[in-house]
Design an enzyme around this catalytic site. Structure first.
Site, PDB file in Angstrom:
ATOM      1  N   HIS A 398       5.510  37.813 -23.571  1.00 24.59           N
ATOM      2  CA  HIS A 398       5.905  37.232 -22.278  1.00 24.59           C
ATOM      3  C   HIS A 398       5.898  38.228 -21.132  1.00 24.59           C
ATOM      4  O   HIS A 398       6.375  37.898 -20.052  1.00 24.59           O
ATOM      5  CB  HIS A 398       7.315  36.639 -22.360  1.00 24.59           C
ATOM      6  N   LYS A 591      14.491  32.970  -8.447  1.00 26.07           N
ATOM      7  CA  LYS A 591      14.074  33.533  -9.732  1.00 26.07           C
ATOM      8  C   LYS A 591      14.815  34.853  -9.899  1.00 26.07           C
ATOM      9  O   LYS A 591      15.492  35.304  -8.971  1.00 26.07           O
ATOM     10  CB  LYS A 591      12.566  33.752  -9.776  1.00 26.07           C
ATOM     11  N   ARG A 592      14.693  35.487 -11.068  1.00 25.22           N
ATOM     12  CA  ARG A 592      15.287  36.817 -11.230  1.00 25.22           C
ATOM     13  C   ARG A 592      14.835  37.724 -10.091  1.00 25.22           C
ATOM     14  O   ARG A 592      13.695  37.624  -9.635  1.00 25.22           O
ATOM     15  CB  ARG A 592      14.830  37.446 -12.554  1.00 25.22           C
ATOM     16  N   LYS A 597       8.426  40.852  -8.406  1.00 28.78           N
ATOM     17  CA  LYS A 597       8.411  39.488  -7.853  1.00 28.78           C
ATOM     18  C   LYS A 597       8.407  39.509  -6.315  1.00 28.78           C
ATOM     19  O   LYS A 597       8.213  38.500  -5.669  1.00 28.78           O
ATOM     20  CB  LYS A 597       9.595  38.688  -8.385  1.00 28.78           C
ATOM     21  N   THR A 702       7.331  29.853 -14.437  1.00 30.57           N
ATOM     22  CA  THR A 702       7.397  28.427 -14.782  1.00 30.57           C
ATOM     23  C   THR A 702       8.039  27.644 -13.636  1.00 30.57           C
ATOM     24  O   THR A 702       7.860  26.432 -13.548  1.00 30.57           O
ATOM     25  CB  THR A 702       8.198  28.198 -16.075  1.00 30.57           C
ATOM     26  N   LYS A 706       7.599  23.764 -11.767  1.00 32.91           N
ATOM     27  CA  LYS A 706       8.673  22.812 -11.435  1.00 32.91           C
ATOM     28  C   LYS A 706       8.546  22.350  -9.988  1.00 32.91           C
ATOM     29  O   LYS A 706       8.649  21.163  -9.684  1.00 32.91           O
ATOM     30  CB  LYS A 706      10.042  23.472 -11.655  1.00 32.91           C
TER      31      LYS A 706
HETATM   32  C1  26V Z   1      12.843  42.203 -21.868  1.00 31.91           C
HETATM   33  C2  26V Z   1      14.005  42.882 -21.783  1.00 31.91           C
HETATM   34  C3  26V Z   1      13.954  44.297 -21.907  1.00 31.91           C
HETATM   35  C4  26V Z   1      15.225  44.965 -21.856  1.00 31.91           C
HETATM   36  C5  26V Z   1      16.429  44.249 -21.469  1.00 31.91           C
HETATM   37  C6  26V Z   1      16.478  42.855 -21.457  1.00 31.91           C
HETATM   38  C7  26V Z   1      15.193  42.202 -21.575  1.00 31.91           C
HETATM   39  C8  26V Z   1      15.162  40.857 -21.483  1.00 31.91           C
HETATM   40  C9  26V Z   1      13.992  40.184 -21.585  1.00 31.91           C
HETATM   41  C10 26V Z   1      12.843  40.866 -21.762  1.00 31.91           C
HETATM   42  C11 26V Z   1      11.592  40.160 -21.833  1.00 31.91           C
HETATM   43  C12 26V Z   1      11.455  39.362 -20.610  1.00 31.91           C
HETATM   44  C13 26V Z   1      10.298  38.554 -20.746  1.00 31.91           C
HETATM   45  C14 26V Z   1      10.356  37.343 -19.855  1.00 31.91           C
HETATM   46  O1  26V Z   1      11.378  36.744 -19.578  1.00 31.91           O
HETATM   47  N1  26V Z   1       9.210  36.987 -19.435  1.00 31.91           N
HETATM   48  C15 26V Z   1       9.004  35.796 -18.649  1.00 31.91           C
HETATM   49  O2  26V Z   1       8.610  34.787 -19.564  1.00 31.91           O
HETATM   50  C16 26V Z   1       8.335  33.563 -18.904  1.00 31.91           C
HETATM   51  C17 26V Z   1       8.036  32.552 -19.984  1.00 31.91           C
HETATM   52  O3  26V Z   1       6.865  32.887 -20.625  1.00 31.91           O
HETATM   53  C18 26V Z   1       7.194  33.742 -17.927  1.00 31.91           C
HETATM   54  O4  26V Z   1       7.008  32.527 -17.245  1.00 31.91           O
HETATM   55  C19 26V Z   1       7.504  34.836 -16.916  1.00 31.91           C
HETATM   56  O5  26V Z   1       6.390  35.091 -16.117  1.00 31.91           O
HETATM   57  C20 26V Z   1       7.894  36.097 -17.656  1.00 31.91           C
HETATM   58  O6  26V Z   1       8.335  37.089 -16.755  1.00 31.91           O
END
Ligand code: 26V
Length: 861
Positions: A398, A591-592, A597, A702, A706
């Site tokens: 992701h 969004k985050r 972003k 995503t 929406k």
């Molecule tokens: C990585 C980490 C690394 C350290 C701390 C916490 C943490 C939390 C999550 C992640 C992975 C994040 C990946 C993520 O949320 N990606 C998002 O996934 C969506 C669904 O596929 C996508 O639409 C977004 O573009 C993407 O940023």
């Protein structure tokens, strides 16, 4: 006096209605002495208004122990939820039995996040019970919407990855796929965001404070999860050597199930979340220890599932994260294997009955865990175990951000999971040997492919482990999968062409259109002569060729209704201080908060607009497009740059909204504590949404889907799913700008510093001057731009962004043009339903088939 249920509908069990042989479980359950119990259990609850009122009253009194003297509004929500849960449990039980009898292959979606949001309205709509519940509450003198608003969001996720998992569950249930979601039941979800003097302040989100009526605690389903300890070598009876892990400590994993109803089907799936608890009798050595030490240990065991993403700035924090990952992987695999074993099949058939999806790398420790179970516990030869394992797992990536690609230090991993460490080394050794023999790889390529990074200390690259351990790897939008193939995982793509595939994300049209935008949904239903589109969004494309004036009017009306709803929310939130002008263009970025972003570029653009307005005469000003700029999103607690952006947005809002010269033309709001339920309010009310990440950085996004599904236009870069959305809806209907991904690569490679555009210069100078409070607050943001150290290409794209915004204004001035674009957009969104994505996962990765329960036997109203 209470009137008990007097009549019930006989519940004809599937297996006893000639639908296949009786399952052993059912045979056992059919023992004569319990016959009367089964007769009662076999009855379905009634779903008429009267019966629902009765159920709610029963839960109010008996489950919640409330009475007329201690009525809390929350308790009516809870009573409604419990009574609906009862009904979902009936269907859930039937569904599980049906899958069992059908001997269906099941898919298991393992995810560290499930961002479910609220459940009540969606579940009522899915189960078809909205109307009797609405009536029941009306009879009680309450309003369903008011009651639904009392539900606390289940915020067990931080963003897109977790929300995607929730949308996928909805689609899996709706499409009748045999599947389960597996994750962690955190006590605290994503933190609550407060804005204090413009700064983000985090407080814990204790979402379970008033209980969670949706979950069913399964105290009977507890697995032992080992950790630490040592590896022993024992001789089997046949003389062969076996390896046995003796954990140094064990904790319990208790299952909590949440029913996931499908829309317009009785099929009901389960999200099973694990909660940790001490297992005192499993740790006999500890029984002898000091009772206070034992208490501390018990608390530590309970804390494993306390928080989502524990702080990882210390070794103990990192270990806790790994512990969480192993904890839920270990419990999930035990549960899956227990279910598999009920069919008495040999393990060779495991992949014929089980598909496990690793939602990002967080559950990847499942790969060595399954190997350990098969080799050490089931005594399978390594090669056979490896074939089973790699045929079972699929892996979804992701993100391409290097900092988000997980690594664990070898010493820490080996300490917590000594046997798994051996297995990972063995997997790596065999893999590298195979690579060396079969492919002519250079040492550099070998070292990049290696699961172990030869740093000091060594690190385990979890993405590499996930790729080696899975049969298929997928990206989440076309451009993202291409980047995986050509850059991030290029070595792998050369090694195993065809292994990395694309499945573009989607969102559930149930939550993100049907439920959150009833006015627009009614218009679509009217246009299509029915609501089949709710489960087949591709029907929208048929409407593209004959857009009627009536529909254009309906879309405008729906937009007005949604904007008014948001206006009321903001007015209440700000105690009347901010009253949004619903005739203005609502421009949204929610969004985050992250540098990639580029919320920064957005707010710099707003400052530019403000400066332009200030420079105009009152008459000129009155001819400008009126705009409302809406922001929302959380910054990671330790992410300074992202927090500085929040401060800047809030300060700009203070200045702009209180400037008498501009306040009628420009409003800026930052809505605190972005969540699923807030998104449901914002999405339908938005005219233009911003998806302006530096090209090549946003895997998919995503929320873009929406907004577009709700007839909103997009200003965005050619990044993530934007690329496919504008292809499907017509690029001419959107506002696309900025460097493309290859151009970004080139800009970065050439390290050319981009000249600062005059307009950007004026904006930066204004910030420097202190127009938005002390400029020291924004050093993190501004200095890199002055210094040409602009990794996310804000300076390069800024002028292009402003031009795109001018095009937005021009189109907005011609309402007919705008309206046509919105409708063409909405009708182009047919393939961005998560149903579409799930069908592809089912066919191309999991090899599972729908199994819809026959429902003729269920007549409950
Ligand atoms: C990585 C980490 C690394 C350290 C701390 C916490 C943490 C939390 C999550 C992640 C992975 C994040 C990946 C993520 O949320 N990606 C998002 O996934 C969506 C669904 O596929 C996508 O639409 C977004 O573009 C993407 O940023």
């Amino acid at each position: 006096m209470h009137i008990r249920r007097t009549s019930s509908v006989a519940r004809l069990r599937l297996s006893s209605s000639g639908d296949g042989p009786l399952s052993p479980m059912l045979q056992a359950a059919r023992r004569p002495k319990l016959e009367k119990l089964w007769d009662l259990v076999d009855e379905y609850l009634h779903n008429d208004t009267e019966s629902i009122m009765r159920s709610m009253a029963d839960h109010f009194e008996y489950t919640l122990a409330r009475n007329k003297w201690n009525l809390a509004p929350q308790s009516l929500f809870q009573a409604a939820a419990y009574s609906l849960r009862d009904r979902m449990i009936e269907w859930w039980n039937d569904t599980q039995e049906y899958f069992y009898d059908q001997d269906s292959k099941r898919a298991y979606y393992m995810s560290i996040e499930f961002l479910m949001g609220r459940t009540l309205t969606n579940a009522l709509i899915s189960t078809g019970l909205l109307s009797p519940y609405y009536e029941a509450l009306k009879e009680f003198g309450e309003n369903l919407e008011t009651i639904a608003d009392l539900e606390h969001d289940a915020g067990l996720g931080s963003g897109g990855l977790g929300r995607l998992a929730a949308c996928f569950l909805d689609s899996l249930a709706t499409l009748n796929y045999p599947a389960w979601g597996y994750g962690i039941r955190y006590k605290y979800g994503q933190f609550k965001q407060n804005i204090v003097r413009g700064y983000q302040v985090e407080t814990p989100d204790f979402w379970l404070e008033s209980g969670n009526p949706w979950e069913i605690p399964r105290q009977d389903i507890v697995y032992k999860v080992g950790m630490y300890g040592s590896v022993q070598y024992v001789t089997r009876s046949d003389g062969s050597l076996a390896v046995k892990w003796e954990p140094g400590h064990c904790v319990g994993a208790v299952a909590y199930d949440t029913p996931i109803p499908g829309f317009n089907t009785k099929n009901t799936l389960s999200l099973r979340l694990w909660s940790s608890k001490p297992l005192v009798d499993m740790n006999p050595e500890e029984l002898k220890a000091d009772p206070w030490d034992m208490l501390r240990q018990n608390q530590a065991d309970e804390e494993i599932t306390s928080v989502l993403y524990p702080k990882a700035d210390s070794d103990s924090g990192k270990e806790l994260r790994l512990k969480q990952q192993y904890f839920f992987s270990c419990a999930t695999l035990q549960d899956i294997i227990r279910r598999f074993k009920k069919s008495n099949r040999p393990f060779a058939e495991f992949p014929d009955k089980v598909a496990i999806q690793l939602n990002d790398t967080h559950p990847t420790v499942s790969v060595p865990e399954l190997m350990r179970i098969l080799v050490d516990e089931e005594s399978l030869p390594w090669d056979q175990a490896w074939a089973i394992t790699t045929k079972t797992f699929g892996f979804t990536n992701h993100t391409v951000l290097p900092e988000a690609l997980e690594k664990w230090s070898v010493p820490m991993f080996a300490h917590l999971l000594p046997r798994h460490m051996q297995i990972v080394f063995e997997i790596n050794h065999r893999f590298l040997e195979e690579v060396k023999v079969k492919f002519d790889c250079s040492p550099e390529v070998i070292s990049r492919l290696s699961i172990i990074e030869e740093s000091n200390p060594q690190q385990i690259r979890m993405a590499n482990l996930a790729i080696v351990g899975s049969h298929t790897v997928n990206g989440v939008a076309r451009i993202h999968s291409e980047i995986l193939q050509q850059s991030v995982f290029a070595d792998w793509h050369r090694l195993w062409p065809g292994k990395i595939i694309n499945i573009t994300n989607g969102v559930t049209p149930r939550r993100w259109l049907y439920c959150c935008n009833p006015t627009l949904s009614s218009a679509v239903t009217k246009q299509l002569g029915g609501n089949a589109w709710v489960t087949d969004l591709s029907l929208l494309k048929d409407l593209r060729s004959h857009i009627t004036q009536e529909f254009l009017r309906d879309v405008r009306e729906a937009n007005k209704v949604a904007k008014e709803r948001l206006r009321k929310y903001v007015s209440k939130l700000t105690n009347g201080a901010v009253d949004l002008d619903t005739s203005s263009l609502f421009d949204t970025q929610v969004k985050r908060i992250h540098e990639y972003k580029r919320q920064l570029m957005n707010i710099l653009g707003v400052i530019h607009r403000y400066q332009c307005l200030k420079a105009l005469t009152p008459t000129e000003r009155s001819q400008q497009v009126k705009r409302t700029h809406i922001f929302a999103g959380k910054a990671a607690a330790s992410y300074q740059q992202a927090k500085a952006v929040i401060k800047l947005i809030n300060t700009v809002a203070d200045v702009v909204n209180s400037d008498p010269q501009t306040k009628d033309f420009l409003t800026v709001v930052f809505l605190p504590n972005y969540s699923v339920s807030l998104a449901e309010l914002i999405v339908p009310a938005t005219d233009l949404s911003e998806h302006i990440s530096t090209a090549g950085t946003e895997a998919s996004g995503t929320s873009n889907m929406k907004f577009a599904m709700n007839a909103g236009l997009i200003i965005g870069t050619l990044d993530g799913a934007n690329v496919e959305i504008v292809e499907a809806c017509g690029q001419e209907n959107h506002f696309i700008f900025g460097a493309t991904a290859p151009e970004v690569d080139k800009l970065r490679a050439e390290r050319q510093s981009v000249a600062i555009d005059q307009r950007l210069y004026n904006v930066l100078i204004s910030i420097e001057r202190g127009d938005f409070g002390a400029s020291s607050n924004y050093r993190w943001l501004i200095d890199p731009l002055w210094q040409g150290n602009d990794y996310y290409c804000v300076a390069h794209d800024f002028p292009l962004y402003l031009e795109a915004q001018q095009c937005v204004d021009a189109d907005w001035r011609t309402p007919d043009v705008w309206a046509h674009k919105t409708v063409l957009t909405m009708f182009g969104m047919g393939t961005f339903s998560s149903d579409h994505s799930i069908h592809q996962y089912a066919r191309n990765i999991w090899n599972i088939k729908p199994a819809r329960m026959p429902t003729e036997h269920i007549t409950t109203v």
